[in-house]
Design a protein around this motif. Structure first.
Motif, PDB file in Angstrom:
ATOM      1  N   GLY A   1     -39.387  -8.687 -74.594  1.00 29.59           N
ATOM      2  CA  GLY A   1     -39.818 -10.068 -74.807  1.00 29.59           C
ATOM      3  C   GLY A   1     -38.787 -10.934 -75.497  1.00 29.59           C
ATOM      4  O   GLY A   1     -39.094 -12.036 -75.943  1.00 29.59           O
ATOM      5  N   ARG A   2     -37.522 -10.423 -75.591  1.00 32.68           N
ATOM      6  CA  ARG A   2     -36.478 -11.232 -76.234  1.00 32.68           C
ATOM      7  C   ARG A   2     -35.858 -12.191 -75.236  1.00 32.68           C
ATOM      8  O   ARG A   2     -35.605 -11.814 -74.089  1.00 32.68           O
ATOM      9  N   PRO A   3     -35.581 -13.438 -75.675  1.00 30.90           N
ATOM     10  CA  PRO A   3     -34.882 -14.365 -74.779  1.00 30.90           C
ATOM     11  C   PRO A   3     -33.404 -13.992 -74.713  1.00 30.90           C
ATOM     12  O   PRO A   3     -32.999 -12.967 -75.224  1.00 30.90           O
ATOM     13  N   GLY A   4     -32.591 -14.813 -74.089  1.00 33.90           N
ATOM     14  CA  GLY A   4     -31.154 -14.532 -73.978  1.00 33.90           C
ATOM     15  C   GLY A   4     -30.702 -14.895 -72.590  1.00 33.90           C
ATOM     16  O   GLY A   4     -31.241 -15.809 -71.965  1.00 33.90           O
ATOM     17  N   SER A   5     -29.702 -14.152 -72.060  1.00 37.51           N
ATOM     18  CA  SER A   5     -29.188 -14.448 -70.731  1.00 37.51           C
ATOM     19  C   SER A   5     -30.093 -13.851 -69.665  1.00 37.51           C
ATOM     20  O   SER A   5     -30.274 -12.636 -69.600  1.00 37.51           O
ATOM     21  N   SER A   6     -30.637 -14.698 -68.823  1.00 37.96           N
ATOM     22  CA  SER A   6     -31.549 -14.209 -67.777  1.00 37.96           C
ATOM     23  C   SER A   6     -30.801 -13.328 -66.773  1.00 37.96           C
ATOM     24  O   SER A   6     -31.388 -12.427 -66.172  1.00 37.96           O
ATOM     25  N   LEU A   7     -29.500 -13.565 -66.609  1.00 39.55           N
ATOM     26  CA  LEU A   7     -28.725 -12.740 -65.678  1.00 39.55           C
ATOM     27  C   LEU A   7     -28.591 -11.323 -66.230  1.00 39.55           C
ATOM     28  O   LEU A   7     -28.680 -10.332 -65.492  1.00 39.55           O
TER      29      LEU A   7
END
Ligand SMILES: Cc1cc2nc3c(=O)[nH]c(=O)nc-3n(C[C@H](O)[C@H](O)[C@H](O)COP(=O)(O)O)c2cc1C
Length: 367
Positions: free
Chosen positions: A199-205
């Protein structure tokens, strides 16, 4: 504006113009590297560790830049590296790039994660190879290779430095995400996961790679890969003699000495530093190419003197695309070609065949 105008005269001018016009998230995705970006910087710095040993009184009134790659003629030894998501720079995306490449006659490597379908790129008629990422879904992978073969791609370029995506702080901070309407066209994926499994955000790639890409890929899988289509196989992302020997033993046709433009392992060697050991280990049994930090015609000449058959350029093509679409791609490639021609004339090497190891020596260090 004064009467000198503001037309770009170096690839760096294209970079500055592109960075000024692209949104920050895209500019950072294109320009950035992994970690502290040490390897990104070193790729360029490595060229200054060599100087030329120019020869004089050689007839350089005519210079032959043409050479061959994988047995096919190219007009000059500069090819286009696979880079993702060209529609972040131009609405036509990889189709515009391919049109720009077609005007030069050189070869383009199309990424698995292109933002245009590989069949649509093929329709431009540009000479093309297909870059492959192997997914956990082997059926999907197999279909990609077969589609590329069916659409007239002349080689498979398997990227081997990306079991997972390197950590790119710029993309983490920007929470890199594709804008609406831009997706992974070859995979029919339009949205990348905004969060990882925890559930952590960051780089979707980065999340996409962690979820879909096959980190178990190994040398043992190469026979399977080769069985999918009767195309030459090039491994992209080798920087050691050990892996070069394994690649030759596996029967590959070519090796790209590459660290993914400093975007994967920060601390990997500059590709120009790694090139001599790979060339020595391969000993002519496969073609060896280089990418990473090539920004001048003289860089191309240095790489060829150290044994590269040809070089690939990544970011400069994106800068040309962002500044002027297909015409910008052509202009960038022609600028590099013309610089190479002049460098050959000034070093007394009138053909690619006349470029030898003795053309370069280590730069004398002042420390
Ligand atoms: C924005 C961007 C996207 C890239 N995407 C891919 C890719 O999809 N597949 C791949 O094998 N390499 C990819 N690469 C790496 C390039 O193929 C190449 O190794 C690198 O850009 C060469 O360095 P240069 O940009 O200094 O010329 C990408 C590089 C950049 C800058």
């Amino acid at each position: 504006m004064d009467d000198r105008g503001d037309a770009p005269i170096t690839l760096d001018d294209y970079e500055a113009a592109a960075l000024a016009r692209l949104p920050t998230m895209v500019a950072d995705y294109y320009a950035g590297g992994a970690g502290e970006e040490r390897t990104l910087r070193e790729n360029r710095a490595a060229f200054a560790r060599w100087t030329f040993r120019p020869r004089v009184l050689v007839d350089v009134s005519n210079v032959e830049l043409a050479t061959t790659v994988l047995g096919a003629k190219v007009p000059f030894p500069i090819l286009v590296a696979p880079t993702a998501f060209h529609r972040l720079a131009d609405t036509e995306g990889e189709v515009a790039t391919a049109k720009g490449v077609l005007a030069t006659g050189t070869t383009m490597v199309v990424s698995t994660i292109a933002s245009v379908r590989l069949e649509d790129v093929a329709e431009t008629g540009a000479d093309r190879w297909f870059q492959l990422y192997v997914f956990r879904d082997r059926e999907l992978t197999s279909t990609l290779v077969k589609r590329a073969y069916g659409a007239g791609y002349r080689a498979i370029v398997l990227t081997v430095d990306t079991p997972l995506l390197g950590t790119r702080y710029r993309d983490e901070r920007n929470r890199f995400q594709l804008p609406d309407g831009v997706g992974l066209a070859n995979l029919a994926v339009s949205d990348l996961p905004p969060e990882d499994e925890a559930g952590r955000p960051g780089s979707s790639l980065s999340h996409f790679f962690a979820g879909e890409h096959d980190a178990s890929l190994s040398w043992a899988d190469l026979p399977w890969l080769r069985s999918l289509a009767p195309l030459p196989l090039v491994l992209k992302g080798i920087v050691t003699a050990e892996d070069a020997r394994l690649a030759v033993a596996a029967g590959v046709d070519g090796i790209v000495v590459s660290n993914h433009g400093g975007r994967q392992l920060d601390g990997a060697p500059a590709t120009l530093d790694a090139l001599p050991e790979v060339v020595e280990a391969v000993a002519g049994r496969a073609e060896v190419y280089l990418d990473g930090g090539v920004r001048r015609g003289s860089d191309v000449l240095t790489a060829l003197a150290l044994g590269a058959k040809a070089v690939f350029v990544g970011r400069p093509v994106l800068w040309g695309l962002a500044v002027d679409g297909a015409a910008g791609v052509t202009a960038v490639l022609e600028m590099l070609r013309d610089e190479l021609r002049l460098a050959m004339q000034l070093t007394g090497t009138p053909s690619v065949a006349s470029i030898t190891r003795s053309l370069v020596g280590p730069a004398v260090r002042s420390d």
